[in-house]
Design an enzyme around this catalytic site. Structure first.
Site, short mmCIF file in Angstrom:
data_model
loop_
_atom_site.label_atom_id
_atom_site.label_comp_id
_atom_site.label_asym_id
_atom_site.label_seq_id
_atom_site.Cartn_x
_atom_site.Cartn_y
_atom_site.Cartn_z
N SER A 129 -23.82 94.37 4.83
CA SER A 129 -24.68 94.95 3.79
C SER A 129 -26.09 94.41 3.88
O SER A 129 -26.31 93.25 4.28
CB SER A 129 -24.10 94.62 2.41
OG SER A 129 -25.02 94.91 1.39
N TYR B 281 -21.23 89.09 -3.94
CA TYR B 281 -20.98 90.19 -3.01
C TYR B 281 -21.72 89.96 -1.70
O TYR B 281 -21.14 90.07 -0.61
CB TYR B 281 -21.43 91.52 -3.64
CG TYR B 281 -21.43 92.67 -2.67
CD1 TYR B 281 -20.24 93.19 -2.17
CD2 TYR B 281 -22.62 93.23 -2.23
CE1 TYR B 281 -20.24 94.25 -1.27
CE2 TYR B 281 -22.63 94.28 -1.33
CZ TYR B 281 -21.44 94.79 -0.86
OH TYR B 281 -21.44 95.83 0.05
#
Length: 339
Positions: free
Chosen positions: A128, A153
């Site tokens: 990501s 995350y």
């Protein structure tokens, strides 16, 4: 090729499965259909794929189920694994951090073990853009330092990159990590801005813009993501004999491992993004400007030159065109229920 896609009922997973099945590959999907958002959307994505290509073999299985994963690998013996399964969402990681431990760390470890025990030609896994964290200099390069994630995350995604590297080094698993930048398009997740914003505009509800709408995001249309994935299938990384231990490049290695950015390379301020949605939906937004939220990265912009050099392809769909496709799907899928 014989390909396993994890998270195959998800947004990127379903689009990828459809493309690979159309291209004639043997594809098996895996998804746990969890309730992070309404599982009906996942079932509808699978139905959408099957309407175009016929039966889509899909196993209901969680990556945390190591025994079930082993049985699946033993049965199908995949040549390529595309790992798109993960607990997503930056803000949700503040509320339910254990979900990220179970899925993004334990689940990914199980998958790496299977790729070691049932050797694959290529493991491609989703990372990501959030790993860039506190970095301020853009465009982000895969050679940049990513030691300061701003959310759990993001930390879990950086951990995936490190875990994959260790398995590449120790066991020769060829692994490519892809740092996705704000993927959008038809069949997207309902917790992401296109549906959240389209809902707010359509229902005349306040639309929340954090950081007072000053964020910039490098939006990447789903078809560009899938095209990049497809072009990487038969290009597994090799060991780099010229890799310099004294001046190490963080994006490559002496192991068969590497990283790429996939981003649109056209950062857009969220205020302008909302204006495009307003025009396409034919309604004006009621905007509520709010301060920066914990875990949010200020601006994102991808340097995708490494990916383009290898594949000859870079993201091409401009935001206005991609959002037009999204709005067409949004109106069709929700059939007026949210208008």
């Amino acid at each position: 090729m014989n390909i396993l896609i994890t998270g195959a009922a998800g947004f990127i997973g379903a689009h990828t499965a459809l493309r690979l099945l159309k291209d004639g590959h043997q594809v098996t999907g895996l998804d746990n259909f969890n309730d992070y958002y309404d599982p009906q959307l996942k079932r509808d994505r699978v139905r959408w794929v099957e309407q175009q290509v016929g039966h889509f073999p899909l196993q209901r299985l969680d990556l945390a189920d190591s025994a079930g994963l082993e049985r699946l690998f033993a049965e199908i013996q995949p040549q390529v694994v595309i790992n798109l399964a993960a607990q997503a969402g930056v803000r949700y990681s503040l509320e339910n951090p254990k979900a990220y431990l179970d899925s993004n760390l334990s689940g990914f470890l199980n998958l790496l073990e299977m790729c070691r025990r049932f050797p694959v030609q290529h493991l491609i896994y989703a990372s990501s853009s959030s790993v860039y964290g506190a970095n301020q200099q853009t465009p982000y390069k895969v050679s940049d330092n990513v030691d300061h994630p701003l959310s759990l995350y993001a930390a879990s995604k950086k951990a995936n990159e490190l875990m994959a590297h260790s398995y590449s080094h120790l066991f020769g698993v060829p692994a490519t990590g892809l740092r996705f930048f704000t993927v959008y398009g038809p069949w997207g997740r309902p917790d992401m801005s296109p549906i959240l914003f389209a809902d707010a505009i359509s229902q005349a509800r306040p639309l929340k813009l954090f950081n007072y709408g000053m964020h910039q995001r490098d939006f990447t249309y789903i078809d560009d993501i899938v095209e990049s994935l497809v072009r990487l299938l038969d290009k597994p990384p090799a060991r780099d004999p010229l890799w310099d231990r004294e001046q190490p490049d963080p994006s490559t290695s002496m192991a068969p491992w590497r990283l790429f950015n996939i981003g649109g390379q056209r950062p857009v301020e969220l205020k302008d993004y909302v204006s495009t949605l307003e025009r396409l939906l034919g309604r004006q937004a009621q905007v509520e400007y709010l301060p920066l939220q914990p875990g949010d990265v200020l601006n994102t912009c991808a340097d995708v030159s490494a990916l383009e050099n290898l594949t000859g392809f870079g993201p091409q769909v401009p935001l206005h065109e991609g959002l037009e496709h999204f709005v067409q799907w949004y109106r069709s899928y929700y059939a007026g229920a949210r208008s």
